[in-house]
Design an enzyme around this catalytic site. Structure first.
Site, mmCIF file in Angstrom:
data_model
loop_
_atom_site.group_PDB
_atom_site.id
_atom_site.type_symbol
_atom_site.label_atom_id
_atom_site.label_comp_id
_atom_site.label_asym_id
_atom_site.label_seq_id
_atom_site.Cartn_x
_atom_site.Cartn_y
_atom_site.Cartn_z
ATOM 1 N N GLY A 8 45.348 42.228 34.420
ATOM 2 C CA GLY A 8 44.175 41.980 35.253
ATOM 3 C C GLY A 8 44.500 41.410 36.618
ATOM 4 O O GLY A 8 43.882 41.780 37.622
ATOM 5 N N ARG A 43 41.566 31.385 31.615
ATOM 6 C CA ARG A 43 41.951 32.559 32.416
ATOM 7 C C ARG A 43 40.907 33.685 32.258
ATOM 8 O O ARG A 43 40.438 33.980 31.169
ATOM 9 C CB ARG A 43 43.322 33.046 31.969
ATOM 10 C CG ARG A 43 43.841 34.278 32.715
ATOM 11 C CD ARG A 43 43.557 35.570 31.995
ATOM 12 N NE ARG A 43 44.193 36.716 32.620
ATOM 13 C CZ ARG A 43 43.929 37.982 32.318
ATOM 14 N NH1 ARG A 43 43.042 38.267 31.397
ATOM 15 N NH2 ARG A 43 44.541 38.964 32.931
ATOM 16 N N VAL A 44 40.571 34.306 33.367
ATOM 17 C CA VAL A 44 39.673 35.456 33.363
ATOM 18 C C VAL A 44 40.414 36.615 34.034
ATOM 19 O O VAL A 44 41.066 36.413 35.063
ATOM 20 C CB VAL A 44 38.362 35.125 34.120
ATOM 21 C CG1 VAL A 44 37.531 36.371 34.351
ATOM 22 C CG2 VAL A 44 37.551 34.084 33.336
ATOM 23 N N GLY A 45 40.312 37.801 33.451
ATOM 24 C CA GLY A 45 41.007 38.958 34.011
ATOM 25 C C GLY A 45 40.115 39.799 34.904
ATOM 26 O O GLY A 45 39.106 39.328 35.441
ATOM 27 N N ASP A 46 40.485 41.055 35.053
ATOM 28 C CA ASP A 46 39.754 41.970 35.943
ATOM 29 C C ASP A 46 38.477 42.516 35.310
ATOM 30 O O ASP A 46 37.548 42.912 36.030
ATOM 31 C CB ASP A 46 40.649 43.168 36.301
ATOM 32 C CG ASP A 46 41.069 43.934 35.044
ATOM 33 O OD1 ASP A 46 41.652 43.306 34.134
ATOM 34 O OD2 ASP A 46 40.790 45.147 34.961
ATOM 35 N N THR A 78 42.191 46.938 26.327
ATOM 36 C CA THR A 78 40.832 46.837 26.867
ATOM 37 C C THR A 78 40.160 48.190 26.861
ATOM 38 O O THR A 78 40.798 49.189 27.170
ATOM 39 C CB THR A 78 40.909 46.365 28.342
ATOM 40 O OG1 THR A 78 41.363 45.032 28.350
ATOM 41 C CG2 THR A 78 39.567 46.449 29.043
ATOM 42 N N THR A 91 42.429 49.241 33.174
ATOM 43 C CA THR A 91 43.015 48.501 32.064
ATOM 44 C C THR A 91 44.410 48.065 32.498
ATOM 45 O O THR A 91 44.989 48.658 33.396
ATOM 46 C CB THR A 91 43.082 49.360 30.781
ATOM 47 O OG1 THR A 91 43.678 48.594 29.729
ATOM 48 C CG2 THR A 91 43.897 50.616 30.980
ATOM 49 N N GLY A 92 44.918 47.036 31.874
ATOM 50 C CA GLY A 92 46.242 46.562 32.247
ATOM 51 C C GLY A 92 46.211 45.145 32.754
ATOM 52 O O GLY A 92 45.206 44.445 32.586
ATOM 53 N N SER A 119 42.796 43.428 21.294
ATOM 54 C CA SER A 119 42.527 43.086 22.695
ATOM 55 C C SER A 119 41.068 43.214 23.089
ATOM 56 O O SER A 119 40.733 43.127 24.271
ATOM 57 C CB SER A 119 43.341 43.986 23.636
ATOM 58 O OG SER A 119 44.700 43.779 23.445
ATOM 59 N N THR A 129 36.780 43.105 26.869
ATOM 60 C CA THR A 129 38.136 42.727 26.477
ATOM 61 C C THR A 129 38.191 41.285 25.979
ATOM 62 O O THR A 129 37.330 40.467 26.325
ATOM 63 C CB THR A 129 39.084 42.862 27.699
ATOM 64 O OG1 THR A 129 40.433 42.701 27.285
ATOM 65 C CG2 THR A 129 38.783 41.830 28.772
#
Ligand code: ASP
Length: 328
Positions: free
Chosen positions: A242, A216-219, A188, A239-240, A85, A206
């Site tokens: 996003g 897609r983009v996460g947090d 992450t 983490t988790g 990840s 990450t």
């Protein structure tokens, strides 16, 4: 990945990892809640935080810079071939392409982030270059890659790692998007550090959710979601899933709650309560937060059991299980 995590947990829980210049910790009980703070300190998500903390600690001793430390620490994870990840060995998106997100921030408000970037081995260092060498905070996709080339970052061949290829081939059989919480998707690394003089910095890097939609983009590269740092108050990272973290501006929320007088532990618990309230299907969502205030008190909390973090102080580098809103 689960096996690796279990192995590290078994071998390191109960035996503090000693870093150069550290004495053994007497107790590994969670230092959160009302514990008095300690400085310097490095805190990072999951068990891969242990070797990452060790590198961060060595860098802090070498250069005295907490920013250098949090960059060096997560570079370790970006190269960890077992981690699916983080870094270019991470699991790809649905098209079979690995794209990376990263952010770095200092307590004076300066920050840099990159998102949806390909072929760069150390996105955290690219994020730092955005912070230090451009008038911007965030570069994404092809623009980030072009900037990396201009800055002399080597471009890696676009080829999945053997582990990632094996997992992707298995996934393609059903092409179902059903992440298993704590196992498949949440490795992450978020790292926050406090130096002896009270300066803070943080980093987060990450490859995001496995089999995410392309683009897609996460947090993690979103300042205030995956990372927030303010020398006046403290720092937080996440983490988790996003999407669930972005929805509540998780890291910013925690720092602001600390500004209003909550302890790092209370602030992390309130952020989890907020996240639980704002997200449907919470049984399928894992998210965890880490926080430190400028006094060096720490806090950690997650939605579901299974979240742990690595804490390095002058006394040692240990893995600590975080509490959670729901019990198993
Ligand atoms: N927070 C990351 C993301 O949503 C995933 C993770 O923590 O593993 O991209």
């Amino acid at each position: 990945m689960l096996q690796r995590r279990k192995f590290i947990k078994q071998s390191l829980l109960g035996s503090a990892l000693l870093l150069p210049g550290m004495a053994a910790l007497e107790s590994q009980a969670s230092p959160s809640k009302k514990s008095s703070g300690t400085k310097p300190l490095i805190l990072s998500t999951w068990s891969h935080g242990l070797p990452a903390n060790a590198d961060a600690w060595a860098k802090l001793k070498q250069t005295g810079s907490i920013l250098d430390a949090v960059e060096a620490g997560v570079r370790n994870t970006e190269l960890d071939l077992e981690n699916l990840s983080v870094g270019l060995q991470g699991l790809p998106d649905r098209e079979g392409i690995t794209t990376l997100d990263a952010s770095i921030m200092q307590g004076d408000g300066s920050c840099g982030t990159v998102a949806f970037v390909r072929q760069v081995k150390h996105p955290i260092s690219l994020a730092r270059a955005v912070m230090e060498k451009t008038p911007h905070v965030m570069l994404v996709g092809e623009g980030a890659r072009q900037f990396a080339i201009a800055q002399g970052f080597p471009m890696e061949e676009e080829k999945l790692s053997p582990n990632a290829q094996k997992e992707y081939d298995k996934w393609k059989v059903t092409s179902q998007y059903k992440p298993i919480i704590n196992i498949e998707n949440h490795d992450t690394i978020g790292m926050i550090g406090l130096d002896a003089a009270g300066k803070l910095a943080g980093s987060c890097t990450t490859s995001g959710l496995a089999y995410k939609m392309h683009g897609r983009v996460g947090d993690s590269p979103i300042i205030g979601a995956g990372l927030f740092v303010d020398d006046e108050v403290g720092a937080a990272t996440a983490t988790g899933l996003g999407e669930s973290i972005i929805r509540i501006c998780g890291s910013f929320l925690i720092v602001e709650l600390m500004r209003q007088g909550r302890s790092p532990q209370e602030a992390c618990e309130e952020a989890v309560r907020r996240l639980v309230a704002k997200n449907k299907n919470i049984k399928d969502i894992q998210a965890g937060f880490l926080a430190v205030n400028k006094e060096g008190e720490v806090g950690a909390f997650a939605v579901h059991p299974g979240f742990n973090y690595a804490l390095a102080t002058d006394s040692g580098n240990v893995l600590v299980d975080a509490g959670s809103q729901f019990k198993s």
